[in-house]
Scaffold this motif. Structure first.
Motif, short mmCIF file in Angstrom:
data_model
loop_
_atom_site.label_atom_id
_atom_site.label_comp_id
_atom_site.label_asym_id
_atom_site.label_seq_id
_atom_site.Cartn_x
_atom_site.Cartn_y
_atom_site.Cartn_z
N ALA A 70 -6.42 30.14 28.48
CA ALA A 70 -6.08 29.50 30.46
C ALA A 70 -7.18 29.71 31.16
CB ALA A 70 -5.43 30.84 30.18
N ARG A 81 -8.88 26.06 32.70
CA ARG A 81 -8.17 26.91 34.10
C ARG A 81 -8.07 25.47 35.03
NH1 ARG A 81 -8.97 29.65 39.15
NH2 ARG A 81 -10.65 28.69 39.76
N SER A 98 -2.11 25.65 30.71
CA SER A 98 -2.60 26.60 30.97
C SER A 98 -1.62 27.43 31.91
CB SER A 98 -4.12 27.13 31.90
OG SER A 98 -4.43 26.85 32.44
N MET A 122 0.58 30.79 31.89
CA MET A 122 0.47 31.39 32.38
C MET A 122 2.22 31.75 33.17
SD MET A 122 -2.69 32.47 33.54
CE MET A 122 -2.20 33.19 35.15
N ARG A 138 -7.75 36.35 30.67
CA ARG A 138 -8.39 35.12 30.98
C ARG A 138 -9.27 35.45 32.39
NH1 ARG A 138 -5.61 33.93 36.12
NH2 ARG A 138 -6.13 31.85 36.67
#
Ligand SMILES: Nc1ncnc2c1ncn2[C@@H]1O[C@H](COP(=O)(O)OP(=O)(O)OP(=O)(O)O)[C@@H](O)[C@H]1O
Ligand SMILES: Nc1ncnc2c1ncn2[C@@H]1O[C@H](COP(=O)(O)OP(=O)(O)OP(=O)(O)O)[C@@H](O)[C@H]1O
Ligand SMILES: [Mg+2]
Ligand SMILES: [Mg+2]
Ligand code: NI
Lengths: 502, 327, 342, 303, 325
Positions: B119, B123, B128, B132, B208
């Motif tokens: 992640a 990004r 990712s 999340m 992360r």
């Protein structure tokens, strides 16, 4: 065949005289036997390790012991063991007080005969004796377990984790909260109706998990399925539910001694002292709706403090006042509470079947007649000490009768508070002279019909004065796989001798 | 180093005594075990007698003092509910909880760290983002609900995993392990996953965030300028530096896992310390509660110590004694 | 001595020791003594009213610590600091602390960190005014803040902005305006321009000079940069490892440096117009302040060091020409005199 | 006012909000929940807390679109005949109040103590940080469990509001540690910044420096933590309720609803569990997403 | 042919308030073995130029135009992997802060051998030997022992030497040094500059030296480029730029340096501040601050044009104007 069953609780010790707990007593009975025992179907007392008994005098009872009974270690069961076991139950560290109450001493007559001497004639002695199980004297002495295990002490004793009796099963292993395994005793003196050779008992605390275990086939039987799961279980083709009336009656008690209720908006007087108010509260409750909608049939509306199996109960005394909102309102108005009043209401939340939901529903029903009950629900550990300090204005209680004798309830619940167990759960402090007189008479009366009549009268008196608000007798459901057969016992015990697995 | 450990141990003792003290202050209110011990037929006289015999009628300070004196001798008394020695009970339950917690920690780390790294490196990509959001679900669902849903799906409906218990165990000395049999592993799956989910999401988010920080540092920029491979930069340089702060949190989380296990163990009837504790609470079994709380405190302190020692292993800056070095 | 003749700032034997020991238990177990760091060790100087004293020296030699001692951020371990004849440290603790604080202000090195990022410029500059109860009326405050901004070359409209909306040089001007708000007499400037580039630095230095001319301010100016020091100061003190090793008029110091360290420093300045010429870097590493060399702290790097330098600590002595030097070699004449001084 | 509004609209945070669909959706959900909770009396079709309106005969009716359901109870009823939709709305109110109040309380306590520890240093710092250690070695649920249990036992006759007070207290008592640590950390950094020293040189009193200078500059991470903690607190309340010390049964919170519903997972009356569960997840999710987004948006380095 | 050729480089930052052009038409070249100094006000774009050359522009920054040639080969449009082979191998880099440029968790030796083995096909032992040699070359005493130390065990000056050793590890042809001495003490600064100079001379590498310090430039560089607001204002041999600046900005910059040799009451200062990137004026970016501004400066943008010995982007030096003058 292996029989796997589960329920919420776990036994806390294998020492048979250390604690008095229903589930535990039931399981102990697989390994240890008593002189007499209830018949699973009729609930009459029948011989077990004693073959016969007779009254030598009103205060001396003679038991003839069964011959040829062997303990699991091969030794013989003799009068010495019987005398020792009853004395052990009378020891200071024992918690079996209620079952030896009234017994003065026990003596050996010969190798297979003992005498039990009483302080006074005791009509329920035999029923008490069903819980007095027999332990080998030699084994106890050898293993430093002569005295019942003392919970207050610093050390465990051998009998706490080990068991050696005369019963149909031997204890194989026991890991608390994990599982308990019992194996069939091939040398057992008796005869089995069932075909179980191994028992695996697992405590599963979470209700949902317990049902999941049954549904996924990991256990054969669940002793205490939740009422809401019953329709689903009944609909399931692999599962069956058998239920039966437990001799436990659920009722509400009321504070009848304070001059002013704690937490009420009525000042200077106690509305619950007024029988009209008590009756109004009674008649505002729709017990049928409760048993139908919340218990889903797991309760039978009750008209008095004891269940039908209990001596003293009659058709007449078991009749309820009708559910009648109008009558209730009228009674309240007559008593001067036409606008209702506030009152404190306490309930346990993990003691009886759906206790919390029942109390919520009752609160709602009372709201209809203007009585604002402030409900609080507490876990058992805090609930019981609290009501015993008489801190609740209205409280819920369930009373089971292991002796199947009305005295057990009357003495605890409606006898004025006194010594020796008199009124020990009469926490609302109901007091009635006639009642006290009757209870004291019942205690010593040995003539069964006379005694029964007196108990009926006492119950009727309790009904008439609305000493309590009886709600219902609990119906206990057991859920099991289709291929399991057993007899449903009113004391909620799995009688392993009757279990058949196809 | 020795001083460091000694200081930690002294701190541990203080923490444990404080925990015990607070516990005893609170125990006054958790209820009365006598009700259970005597059953419903007890007379008021018996109750009073029993309370006196158990010392429950004494002020909590006195009870606490007795507890301390006994605990100092390694003696925690007998469980009121089970009658067994508390030390023995806890020793019996400890392996189960530890195995469960470690399994959960492994799952959380093995899944959480790579997910966090992904992640961070990717990004903004779809996957990712999905990670999340999913991780948030893990934070938002109460553990008990997750547990029961897992049982419903995987043991009742699909029948893949058992719904309760630890399965058969093997004794290795005083340690009983469920890890030596296939069945034991089978039983471990659902509870471990349930317990891991919360920690997993936490670790993932932490990795992360830390990774994003580290990727912006000068030494990563310089490593790029030296032409190192992406693999070397991401996993050799960035991840290792990320792990330093992640370690602390993970360490505390393992302590948390052991404590959180209360709920998981209740749901899965996992015979660990959490189950013991929750039953002790419903029984007001004071000796067990006190010992459990002290043990949890000890575990936390020990884990903190281990984490600090790991720091020493990972971060050379801490290895030199005193301050030294540049300023 | 009358008030006018007395120097405004008199520091006498100032010292500051930091305790950087390991925690107690470690010390006990490892049998280590307390570790003390002598950040400043017996520094004395005076500054006349309206003059600028510059302090130079390598990083970590204690310049900032001296500055903080003077403004009362640290309490001295030893020594005293008289401001206008009054013991300033006693005053900082006493009842008229406010009056003293009003008269001494400080400008910090980092223009980015020395302004609270969440406050508007107007509030930042008005804070000392409010704090000292100089002005309480809103309108009057606004006017005064406007004046102050103008005096440092900013516009009164900038009041409503936040610090991040300014460049480094402008921020440094805001700090100066804040320092000037209480109309102090003495400004301690700790490397006020080292974070700025040359063209901005010129702006800030010019403003400082203008203010000194107009308001008669007294400065203690700290910098690494000798060219800047030469531009702003009247007198220069050279510090090495917490001690003053040379203190002289600017002219003399730059034309006739006496202490070997001062010479090395001057040699290390890049010469702008001699492109391509190598300069002589200062040799050796800075010693560890926790464990300074015995005797003269500079002796390990000093080409003139002898036995005495390694044993005996030199005192700051007047050489008869107004330069004060702490060096045995200079005292004994072992150092050859530079041409200009001869 | 207009001015600040337009400045907010123009700021980077607002911009990142407008361009983040996740944040917008989360904010809408959160807003709907808050509005529903605030105006529960108007929004909800029934008042589930008014016991006299409960009809036991209507217990366990399925949602309206399933056979047997009625439009009177859109999402069905629970075991007491309570309308699930109304119970959700009222329950969300309780959960939000508990969540917000406990977070506010722990923020106030935590930030205060953290500032104090960071600013005073020395033994104050030592003692406070050891206290944090003790709190940390007490797992959160345990403390909450014990305190809530104690609270119930000490004030058995307490009105519901007091019960909530105890609940909030017990959740905040475990929550403040995080804030204290974070704030202490940033305070230690912040108090050595030159702007604080500048204030000290000016002669500003320490308390004032703490309040006016340091506090605003350490609140950033606190805000982020707080948004996440709201969700955590709601879940903790639910968990406490699962363990039997949550909100009173006659005025159930979302947690209590789920706990009660938990028993109906196997009985086929799934709506009793599922809807409160979904509601809880929605709230927790939206608050968490907002917190997440805020963290990224407030971090200038990630922009 | 020059080693590095930067032609019309444009770097942009797309943002929500429009795209910022941070470098605008920057051109210059560096010959092998040459040291090019780059000076200019903070924010002028010095670091961005360096970052573009080693291909490490931080997103969202991107090269929007122009090209960068290394030995005639275009490198600004190379793929990630190809660029990686150039970084470290053919172009080395040194950054400002030696404290943060080294990974604190690895020994100096580990970081050196890692770099060497990434680029050169050598064994671990060879790489280590080479690493020791590099440390020796950069003047670290007792290199054999120090190689196993961690960065925090070195002082600031030594750390910067290690950073230089790392940049030199694979013998790059060009070194981009972005303010290598700003974080260091004056005395150490001189040592580092010395070292850099020596190494370049002995290895024949070219250096692009970014700094604020004109003294350092004067002492070290062959040529110098002066940047202003994302453009090259003047470029030429160092002595000429310093002593006869052709661009008014350069002149102002030089004049604002406090001089060791002359006494002045006030420093010359350039009034005003450098424009923000989103508000660069039309024409010459310097025109609002320029003392010699005239009409053409406000409309038309000057390119670099010959001005004496240097080249300056200033209409003062336009061919037609000179003729007119
Ligand atoms: N608060 C403190 N605690 C411990 N040591 C300190 C403290 N402040 C400064 N020191 C030490 O005191 C010495 C002198 O520090 P100071 O900041 O005065 O140096 P400086 O000359 O200002 O250096 P620079 O030029 O880098 O700013 C240094 O060795 C530093 O490490
Ligand atoms: N990520 C970014 N987003 C937007 N603008 C940026 C970014 N990075 C740099 N800039 C802008 O690009 C311009 C050039 O920056 P650069 O770092 O090259 O300046 P510099 O000349 O190295 O300055 P300094 O001397 O302060 O290091 C600056 O105005 C800066 O604001
Ligand atoms: Mg300093
Ligand atoms: Mg730069
Ligand atoms: Ni010259």
């Amino acid at each position: 065949k292996t029989f796997k069953w589960a329920s919420q609780g776990e036994i806390s010790t294998w020492d048979i005289h250390s604690q008095n707990n229903a589930l535990q007593n039931g399981i102990h009975a697989y390994v240890y036997e008593s002189l007499v025992y209830y018949n699973s179907k009729t609930f009459e007392v029948e011989p077990q390790l004693a073959t016969a008994w007779s009254n030598v005098s009103p205060t001396q009872v003679r038991f003839t012991l069964r011959r040829g009974v062997k303990f699991h270690d091969g030794s013989d069961f003799t009068a010495d063991d019987a005398v020792y076991s009853i004395q052990r139950a009378m020891a200071k560290t024992s918690n079996y007080g209620p079952y030896v109450q009234g017994i003065e001493r026990v003596t050996k007559v010969d190798a297979h005969t003992i005498d039990v001497f009483l302080k006074a004639p005791n009509p329920v002695l035999l029923r008490q004796m069903t819980e007095l199980r027999m332990m080998s004297k030699a084994w106890a002495e050898k293993n430093r377990s002569v005295e019942p295990f003392d919970m207050k002490g610093k050390d465990e004793n051998f009998a706490h984790r080990n068991a050696m009796g005369t019963g149909p099963f031997t204890l194989q292993s026991w890991q608390p909260d994990v599982r308990m395994v019992l194996k069939r005793n091939p040398n057992w003196w008796g005869e089995m109706d069932g075909n179980v050779t191994e028992i695996v008992y697992t405590p599963i605390k979470s209700g949902a998990t317990r049902i999941a275990a049954l549904l996924s086939g990991e256990v054969d039987m669940v002793l205490d399925p939740a009422p809401q799961d019953l329709p689903r279980l009944r609909a399931n083709g692999d599962i069956k539910v058998i239920d039966g009336l437990e001799n436990r009656t659920i009722f509400l008690g009321m504070d009848q001694f304070r001059d002013e209720l704690v937490g009420s908006n009525v000042k200077g007087k106690n509305p619950l002292k007024d029988v009209r108010v008590r009756k109004a509260l009674y008649q505002a409750i729709d017990v049928d709706a409760l048993t139908r909608n919340i218990l889903r049939g797991l309760g039978k509306p009750a008209g008095t403090l004891v269940a039908p199996q209990v001596a003293g109960w009659t058709e007449g005394v078991g009749k309820r006042f009708p559910y009648d909102v109008e009558a209730s309102k009228k009674l309240l108005a007559e008593a001067g509470y036409g606008d209702g009043f506030e009152v404190d209401f306490a309930c346990p939340n993990n003691r009886y079947i759906s206790d919390e939901a029942i109390c919520q529903a009752i609160t709602a029903m009372w709201a209809r007649v203007g009585v604002k009950a402030k409900l609080r629900t507490l876990p058992t550990v805090t609930y019981f000490p609290m009501i015993q300090r008489s801190e609740a204005s209205i409280y819920m209680l369930g009373w089971g009768v292991p002796t199947f004798d009305g005295l057990y309830s009357l003495q605890s619940l409606v006898r004025s508070v006194g010594t020796g167990g008199d009124g020990n759960y009469n926490v609302g402090k109901y007091s009635n002279e006639r009642m006290d007189y009757l209870v004291d008479r019942i205690k010593v009366e040995t003539d069964a019909p006379v005694r029964a009549r007196m108990m009926t009268e006492a119950l009727q008196l309790s009904n008439d004065t609305v000493s309590h608000i009886p709600l219902y007798d609990q119906v206990i459901p057991w859920a099991m796989k289709k291929n399991v057969d057993m007899v449903h016992r009113a004391d909620n015990r799995v009688d392993i001798r009757t279990v058949k697995i196809q | 180093m020795l001083a460091f450990i000694l200081r930690r141990l002294a701190q541990a003792v203080i923490v444990m005594v404080t925990v015990a003290f607070i516990s005893f202050m609170l125990f006054q209110f958790v209820g009365d075990p006598v009700v259970f011990l005597l059953g419903q037929d007890a007379t008021p006289e018996q109750i009073v007698e029993m309370r006196a015999a158990l010392g429950l009628d004494q002020p909590f300070i006195v009870q606490f003092w007795h507890f301390l004196v006994n605990a100092a001798q390694g003696e925690f008394g007998l469980s009121l509910r089970q009658g067994a020695k508390v030390s023995r009970l806890i020793a019996e339950r400890f392996p189960a909880t530890l195995e469960l917690a470690l399994a959960a920690a492994f799952i959380a780390l093995l899944v959480g760290v790579p997910m966090g790294v992904y992640a961070a490196l990717k990004r903004g990509t779809f996957l990712s983002q999905v990670f999340m959001t999913l991780s948030l679900l893990g934070v938002s669902l109460p553990t008990f609900l997750i547990g029961i849903l897992l049982i419903l799906v995987f043991s009742v409906t699909l029948g893949w995993f058992p719904s309760y218990g630890r399965g058969p165990t093997t004794d290795l000395g005083w340690w009983s392990t469920g890890l030596l049999t296939a069945k034991g592993w089978h039983h471990l799956v659902l509870p471990a996953v349930t317990l891991a989910i919360f920690q997993l999401t936490l670790i993932m988010r932490l990795v992360r965030a830390e990774m994003l920080e580290v990727l912006r540092t000068d030494y990563i920029k310089f490593a790029r300028a030296r032409g190192l491979t992406d693999r070397a930069i991401h996993f050799g340089h960035a991840l290792k530096n990320t792990l330093v702060p992640v370690m602390t949190i993970t360490g505390l989380q393992i302590g948390g896992l052991i404590a959180f296990a209360i709920i998981t163990e209740t749901v899965f009837q996992w015979p660990g310390m959490g189950l013991l504790f929750i039953q002790a609470v419903t029984f007001a079994d004071i000796p067990v509660m006190a010992a459990y709380l002290c043990l949890i405190a000890l575990i936390f302190v020990v884990i903190n110590l281990v984490v600090d020692l790991l720091y020493f292993a990972v971060d050379p800056r801490l290895r030199v004694s005193g301050k030294g070095g540049g300023h | 001595m009358n008030a006018a003749a007395r120097p405004l700032v008199q520091a006498h034997d100032l010292a500051k020791t930091f305790d950087v020991s390991a925690p107690w238990l470690n010390r006990v177990l490892e049998r280590r003594p307390r570790t003390l760091l002598q950040a400043v060790d017996g520094v004395s100087f005076e500054i006349e009213r309206g003059q600028t004293l510059a302090l130079v020296g390598e990083s970590g030699c204690g310049k900032s610590t001296v500055a903080r001692l003077l403004v009362g951020l640290y309490a001295p371990t030893r020594g005293s600091f008289f401001f206008d004849g009054e013991d300033a440290h006693a005053a900082f603790k006493g009842s008229n602390a406010r009056a003293m604080r009003r008269r001494i202000q400080m400008i910090f090195q980092d223009p980015y960190a020395s302004l609270n990022p969440r406050w508007k410029v107007a509030d930042i500059i008005a804070e000392p005014l409010r704090e000292h109860g100089i002005l309480t009326d809103k309108a009057a405050l606004a006017e005064r803040v406007g004046q102050l901004l103008q005096s440092v070359g900013l516009s009164p409209q900038d009041m409503a902005k936040y610090p991040h909306q300014f460049s480094g040089g402008q921020r440094q001007r805001i700090s100066i305006a804040r320092a000037l708000a209480t109309e102090p007499e003495f400004l301690v400037c700790d490397e006020p321009t080292s974070a700025l580039d040359v063209s901005v630095q010129a702006q800030v230095l010019n403003i400082m000079k203008d203010l000194q001319r107009k308001q008669g301010l007294t400065y203690l100016f700290i910098s690494h940069n000798l060219a800047v020091v030469r531009h702003v100061s009247d007198r220069v003190g050279v510090m090495y490892l917490g001690r003053l090793v040379e203190l002289a008029d600017k002219q003399r110091l730059f034309s006739a440096p006496r202490h070997p360290y001062t010479r090395m420093l001057l040699d290390a300045i890049p010469k702008m117009h001699d492109t391509g010429h190598a300069r002589t870097p200062v040799q050796g590493e800075v010693p560890n302040p926790l464990n300074p060399p015995s005797g003269c702290a500079f002796n390990p790097r000093c080409p003139f060091a002898n036995e005495r330098c390694r044993k005996e600590r030199p005192q700051l002595l007047d050489d008869g020409h107004g330069t004060r030097v702490a060096c045995h070699a200079v005292e004994e004449g072992r150092v050859d005199m530079p041409a200009a001084a001869a | 006012m207009m001015h600040t509004l337009s400045r907010w609209y123009d700021s980077d945070v607002a911009h990142s909000f407008r361009t983040s669909p996740v944040a917008i959706v989360a904010a809408i959900i959160a807003l709907v929940c808050v509005v529903c909770a605030l105006f529960a009396g108007w929004v909800a079709p029934h008042n589930p807390f008014d016991l006299s309106t409960l009809e036991l005969g209507d217990a366990r009716l399925p949602p309206a679109w399933i056979e047997g359901g009625t439009t009177k109870y859109l999402l069905g009823t629970d075991d007491q005949g309570r309308d699930i939709l109304s119970a959700l709305i009222y329950g969300a109110r309780i959960s939000l109040v508990v969540g917000l109040a406990s977070v506010v309380l722990s923020v106030v306590v935590g930030v205060g103590l953290g500032l104090w520890a960071g600013f005073a240093g020395g033994w104050v710092d030592g003692v406070l940080m050891r206290l944090c250690d003790v709190m940390l070695s007490f797992p959160a649920i345990l403390i909450a469990l014990l305190i809530a249990g104690v609270g119930r036992a000490v004030f058995p006759n307490a009105p519901d509001s007091l019960a909530f007070g105890v609940l909030i207290l017990s959740i905040s008592l475990t929550g403040w540690v995080q804030y204290a640590r974070t704030v202490r950390g940033s305070t230690l950094v912040e108090r050595n910044k030159e702007y604080v020293q500048a204030a000290r040189v000016t002669g500003v009193a320490p308390l004032r420096i703490m309040r006016r200078h340091v506090l605003p500059n350490v609140l950033g991470p606190v805000m982020v933590l707080a948004t996440i903690q709201v969700a955590t607190a709601i879940i903790t309340e639910a968990t406490l309720s699962f363990l039997g010390v949550g909100a009173p049964p006659t005025s159930p919170s979302l947690g209590t609803l789920i706990r009660v519903g938990n028993d109906y997972l196997f009985s086929g009356e799934w709506w009793i569990t599922v809807f409160p569960g979904v509601m809880l997840v929605l709230i927790a999710l939206s608050v968490n997403l907002l917190g997440d987004w805020l963290r990224d948006a407030l971090n200038p380095r990630l922009r | 042919m020059s080693l590095l050729e930067v032609q019309n480089l444009i770097v942009e930052f797309p943002g929500r308030r429009g795209t910022l052009r941070a470098l605008d038409d920057v051109s210059f070249s560096i010959a092998a073995g040459e040291i090019l100094g780059v000076v200019g006000e903070s924010g002028a774009g010095k670091s961005l130029t360096g970052a573009s050359i080693i291909g490490l522009l931080e997103p969202p920054g991107r090269v929007a135009g122009g090209q960068i040639l290394l030995e005639g080969q275009r490198i600004d449009n190379l793929g990630h992997e190809q660029m990686r082979h150039i970084r470290g191998r053919r172009i080395g880099a040194i950054f400002q802060d030696p404290l943060t440029s080294l990974n604190p968790l690895y020994t100096v030796g580990q970081q050196l051998t890692e770099t060497i083995r990434t680029h050169l096909p050598v064994s671990a032992a060879e790489a280590r030997a080479r690493a020791v040699q590099l440390l020796k070359d950069t003047g670290i005493p007792a290199a054999e022992q120090r190689i196993d130390h961690y960065p925090h065990q070195f002082s600031g000056g030594m750390r910067q030497r290690v950073v230089i050793a790392l940049a030199l590890a694979a013998e790059p042809q060009l070194i981009v040094a972005d303010e290598p001495t700003t974080a260091l003490d004056v005395s150490i600064q001189a040592q580092i500059i010395q070292l850099l100079k020596n190494i370049c001379k002995t290895r024949g590498a070219a250096v692009m030296l970014i700094t604020h310090d004109m003294g350092v430039i004067a002492e070290t560089c062959d040529r110098v480029a002066v940047m202003y607001a994302g453009r090259v204002a003047e470029i030429g041999p160092v002595h000429e730029v310093i002593n006869q600046p052709a661009h008014p900005y350069t002149a102002g910059l030089m004049a604002s340096i406090p001089d060791m040799d002359s006494e002045r009451e006030r420093l010359n200062q350039i009034d005003g501040a450098m424009p923000r990137l989103n508000a660069i004026p039309r024409g010459c970016a310097f025109n609002p601050r320029c003392p010699q501004v005239f009409d053409r400066c406000r409309v038309e943008r000057p390119d670099l044009m010959p001005a004496g010995a240097t080249r300056a982007a200033c209409w003062l030096h336009a061919a037609d104007r000179k003729e007119a003058a």
